[in-house]
Design a protein around this motif. Structure first.
Motif, PDB file in Angstrom:
ATOM      1  N   ALA A 179       0.816  -1.219   0.000  1.00 41.49           N
ATOM      2  CA  ALA A 179       0.000   0.000   0.000  1.00 41.49           C
ATOM      3  C   ALA A 179       0.851   1.272   0.000  1.00 41.49           C
ATOM      4  CB  ALA A 179      -0.937  -0.008   1.198  1.00 41.49           C
ATOM      5  N   ASN A 180       2.174   1.094  -0.073  1.00 43.83           N
ATOM      6  CA  ASN A 180       3.094   2.238  -0.090  1.00 43.83           C
ATOM      7  C   ASN A 180       3.068   3.062   1.211  1.00 43.83           C
ATOM      8  OD1 ASN A 180       5.052   3.849  -1.137  1.00 43.83           O
ATOM      9  ND2 ASN A 180       3.918   4.466  -2.960  1.00 43.83           N
ATOM     10  N   LEU A 181       2.634   2.418   2.274  1.00 41.30           N
ATOM     11  CA  LEU A 181       2.608   3.080   3.580  1.00 41.30           C
ATOM     12  C   LEU A 181       4.008   3.046   4.190  1.00 41.30           C
ATOM     13  CD1 LEU A 181      -0.164   3.955   4.976  1.00 41.30           C
ATOM     14  CD2 LEU A 181       0.361   2.149   6.621  1.00 41.30           C
ATOM     15  N   CYS A 182       4.728   1.973   3.893  1.00 39.25           N
ATOM     16  CA  CYS A 182       6.107   1.850   4.375  1.00 39.25           C
ATOM     17  C   CYS A 182       6.934   1.119   3.323  1.00 39.25           C
ATOM     18  CB  CYS A 182       6.166   1.134   5.720  1.00 39.25           C
ATOM     19  SG  CYS A 182       5.038  -0.252   5.894  1.00 39.25           S
ATOM     20  N   ASP A 183       8.243   1.120   3.528  1.00 39.29           N
ATOM     21  CA  ASP A 183       9.154   0.476   2.570  1.00 39.29           C
ATOM     22  C   ASP A 183       9.766  -0.794   3.129  1.00 39.29           C
ATOM     23  OD1 ASP A 183       8.725   2.519   0.830  1.00 39.29           O
ATOM     24  OD2 ASP A 183      10.735   3.417   0.994  1.00 39.29           O
ATOM     25  N   ILE A 184       9.770  -0.903   4.458  1.00 36.36           N
ATOM     26  CA  ILE A 184      10.570  -1.961   5.061  1.00 36.36           C
ATOM     27  C   ILE A 184      10.051  -2.272   6.465  1.00 36.36           C
ATOM     28  CG2 ILE A 184      12.304  -0.395   6.131  1.00 36.36           C
ATOM     29  CD1 ILE A 184      14.430  -2.366   4.835  1.00 36.36           C
ATOM     30  N   GLY A 185      10.309  -3.488   6.945  1.00 42.52           N
ATOM     31  CA  GLY A 185       9.880  -3.832   8.295  1.00 42.52           C
ATOM     32  C   GLY A 185      10.436  -5.177   8.726  1.00 42.52           C
ATOM     33  N   ILE A 186      10.070  -5.552   9.955  1.00 42.81           N
ATOM     34  CA  ILE A 186      10.562  -6.812  10.525  1.00 42.81           C
ATOM     35  C   ILE A 186       9.376  -7.743  10.744  1.00 42.81           C
ATOM     36  CG2 ILE A 186      11.769  -7.888  12.474  1.00 42.81           C
ATOM     37  CD1 ILE A 186      13.227  -5.293  12.957  1.00 42.81           C
ATOM     38  N   ALA A 187       9.535  -9.016  10.365  1.00 41.87           N
ATOM     39  CA  ALA A 187       8.447  -9.989  10.541  1.00 41.87           C
ATOM     40  C   ALA A 187       9.025 -11.403  10.493  1.00 41.87           C
ATOM     41  CB  ALA A 187       7.402  -9.809   9.449  1.00 41.87           C
ATOM     42  N   ASN A 188       8.195 -12.384  10.816  1.00 46.34           N
ATOM     43  CA  ASN A 188       8.678 -13.762  10.854  1.00 46.34           C
ATOM     44  C   ASN A 188       8.719 -14.403   9.462  1.00 46.34           C
ATOM     45  OD1 ASN A 188       9.188 -13.807  13.554  1.00 46.34           O
ATOM     46  ND2 ASN A 188       7.465 -15.130  14.114  1.00 46.34           N
ATOM     47  N   SER A 189       9.649 -15.341   9.324  1.00 52.46           N
ATOM     48  CA  SER A 189       9.881 -15.990   8.039  1.00 52.46           C
ATOM     49  C   SER A 189       8.691 -16.812   7.551  1.00 52.46           C
ATOM     50  CB  SER A 189      11.113 -16.886   8.146  1.00 52.46           C
ATOM     51  OG  SER A 189      11.023 -17.736   9.286  1.00 52.46           O
ATOM     52  N   TYR A 190       8.015 -17.554   8.478  1.00 46.77           N
ATOM     53  CA  TYR A 190       6.997 -18.500   7.981  1.00 46.77           C
ATOM     54  C   TYR A 190       5.796 -17.803   7.371  1.00 46.77           C
ATOM     55  CZ  TYR A 190       5.031 -17.518  12.585  1.00 46.77           C
ATOM     56  OH  TYR A 190       4.561 -16.882  13.700  1.00 46.77           O
ATOM     57  N   TYR A 191       5.568 -16.529   7.745  1.00 50.95           N
ATOM     58  CA  TYR A 191       4.435 -15.815   7.141  1.00 50.95           C
ATOM     59  C   TYR A 191       4.641 -15.630   5.635  1.00 50.95           C
ATOM     60  CZ  TYR A 191       2.698 -14.753  11.819  1.00 50.95           C
ATOM     61  OH  TYR A 191       2.217 -14.855  13.097  1.00 50.95           O
ATOM     62  N   VAL A 192       5.911 -15.574   5.212  1.00 50.45           N
ATOM     63  CA  VAL A 192       6.198 -15.473   3.784  1.00 50.45           C
ATOM     64  C   VAL A 192       5.672 -16.723   3.082  1.00 50.45           C
ATOM     65  CG1 VAL A 192       8.010 -15.244   2.041  1.00 50.45           C
ATOM     66  CG2 VAL A 192       8.252 -14.081   4.244  1.00 50.45           C
ATOM     67  N   GLY A 193       5.880 -17.886   3.699  1.00 42.78           N
ATOM     68  CA  GLY A 193       5.359 -19.138   3.141  1.00 42.78           C
ATOM     69  C   GLY A 193       3.840 -19.148   3.128  1.00 42.78           C
ATOM     70  N   LEU A 194       3.252 -18.727   4.243  1.00 44.20           N
ATOM     71  CA  LEU A 194       1.787 -18.730   4.337  1.00 44.20           C
ATOM     72  C   LEU A 194       1.177 -17.797   3.290  1.00 44.20           C
ATOM     73  CD1 LEU A 194       1.444 -18.764   8.240  1.00 44.20           C
ATOM     74  CD2 LEU A 194       0.900 -20.638   6.671  1.00 44.20           C
ATOM     75  N   MET A 195       1.824 -16.646   3.065  1.00 47.41           N
ATOM     76  CA  MET A 195       1.302 -15.682   2.077  1.00 47.41           C
ATOM     77  C   MET A 195       1.588 -16.144   0.648  1.00 47.41           C
ATOM     78  SD  MET A 195       2.042 -11.882   3.740  1.00 47.41           S
ATOM     79  CE  MET A 195       3.804 -12.067   4.000  1.00 47.41           C
ATOM     80  N   ARG A 196       2.838 -16.513   0.360  1.00 57.81           N
ATOM     81  CA  ARG A 196       3.217 -16.838  -1.023  1.00 57.81           C
ATOM     82  C   ARG A 196       2.557 -18.098  -1.538  1.00 57.81           C
ATOM     83  NH1 ARG A 196       9.370 -14.632  -1.326  1.00 57.81           N
ATOM     84  NH2 ARG A 196       8.626 -12.503  -1.528  1.00 57.81           N
ATOM     85  N   SER A 197       2.324 -19.069  -0.652  1.00 58.98           N
ATOM     86  CA  SER A 197       1.750 -20.352  -1.074  1.00 58.98           C
ATOM     87  C   SER A 197       0.284 -20.222  -1.451  1.00 58.98           C
ATOM     88  CB  SER A 197       1.873 -21.357   0.060  1.00 58.98           C
ATOM     89  OG  SER A 197       1.066 -20.934   1.164  1.00 58.98           O
ATOM     90  N   GLY A 198      -0.337 -19.133  -1.024  1.00 59.74           N
ATOM     91  CA  GLY A 198      -1.767 -18.985  -1.267  1.00 59.74           C
ATOM     92  C   GLY A 198      -2.607 -19.498  -0.114  1.00 59.74           C
TER      93      GLY A 198
END
Ligand code: FE
Length: 344
Positions: A211-230
């Motif tokens: 949403a262009n609200l921010c450019d960068i941040g900190i978060a957990n790795s597994y959420y990338v899997g949960l999001m990218r996998s669908g």
């Protein structure tokens, strides 16, 4: 399924049931209390039962697992306690709710820095605290946690509450290596870089980058899997498409901060032998693959591959700071978050 809820309701009933049926139960059952999701735990327990013939009963306890086991006391039917966050594992030990267990299989499977020295708990999966960065607006290939406090990211950082255990653990790790003063300065500068009030969940970092609200941040790795996998739906796939993941280190470049999920054998486990068997199973090749695939966590067992989506993020080098040392600094980390008004 044996009605564990009913069994636990009455200490007296539990005592009668457990003792009178002990010979049969000792061969045949194991009782698990867990804070983890049924979608992850059930496939693991099903495989265990299939392999050993031992029936696995499970109680999902969202809140107050330690409290519940403590209240049940000597009559608790719990055999294995399974939780997320090293702080929760250590709390179980500190409250006297666990017992030491040492086996060759466990020690061979789980690296020494990912288990209690006395065998009071064992980590079973890892999650890394990583950087989500805008694909379009951040060009850096590598970054440290310290870099996020740099003035060039002013007004560009998104992160959840500083008081969330994922963050107090990271902050405690920094206290452990750099001391409280340096960490306080980092937190103050990071707060000054925030694009919005610290809050929400880890996935919101990706959402807000899109949403262009921010450019960068900190978060957990597994959420990338949960999001990218669908698995999180098409909207979250779009969030994930907006980000690139950087595996950061602290400025000494030693490694990336990880937290763990893990398990401990309950102090009063009526089926201790089966609890140990289950713990060994959870550290086995087969179970470690389930952790990797079902929940996109990093396996703790050497030689077990992470899910391809997670492997794609790069090679994880784990920060060597012992989890017990980090746990000792958690309280101070939480105090610093308040002192600098991080969430305000
Ligand atoms: Fe989470």
């Amino acid at each position: 399924m044996l009605s564990l809820a009913r069994l636990a309701q009455s200490a007296a009933a539990a005592a009668v049931l457990v003792t009178s049926a002990l010979p049969a139960l000792a061969d045949g059952e194991v009782n698990v209390y867990t804070t983890r999701e049924p979608g992850l735990i059930q496939p693991l327990l099903d495989s265990f039962t299939k392999e050993t013939g031992i029936k696995a009963n499970v109680i999902f306890v969202k809140e107050g697992l330690a409290e519940r086991v403590a209240t049940e006391g000597a009559n608790s039917p719990a055999d294995l306690l399974s939780v997320v966050d090293h702080g929760n594992l250590i709390e179980l030990v500190d409250r006297g709710l666990t017992q030491p267990v040492k086996t060759e299989a466990l020690e061979a499977a789980i690296p020494a820095n990912l288990r209690d020295a006395d065998g009071q708990w064992y980590a079973l999966s890892m999650r890394a605290r990583v950087i989500y960065a805008s694909k379009d607006r951040v060009k850096d290939e590598t970054l440290t946690y310290e870099d996020l406090a740099d003035p060039r990211f002013k007004g560009k950082v998104c992160i959840r509450s500083g008081q969330h255990p994922y963050n107090t653990s990271l902050i405690a790790a920094m206290i452990e290596r750099d001391g409280a003063d340096a960490t306080k300065t980092w937190l103050t500068d990071l707060k000054g870089n925030l694009a919005r009030k610290a809050g929400g969940g880890d996935r919101d970092v990706a959402r807000d980058i899109l949403a262009n609200l921010c450019d960068i941040g900190i978060a957990n790795s597994y959420y990338v899997g949960l999001m990218r996998s669908g698995k999180g739906g098409p909207e979250q796939q779009e969030w994930a498409n907006a980000i690139r993941v950087i595996l950061p280190t602290f400025k000494d470049k030693a490694g990336t901060h990880v937290n763990v999920s893990g398990a401990a054998v309950a102090k009063n486990a009526p089926n201790k032998e089966n609890a140990v068997k289950l713990l060994e199973f959870l550290a086995s090749q087969e179970a470690q693959e389930i952790y990797a695939k079902a929940n996109f966590e990093y396996p703790v067992r050497a030689g077990v591959a992470a899910d391809p989506i997670i492997a794609e993020l790069g090679t994880l080098t784990v920060d060597p700071t012992p989890l017990t040392a980090i746990a000792n600094d958690r309280k101070q980390a939480s105090e610093l978050v308040d002192v600098v008004g991080f969430d305000g």
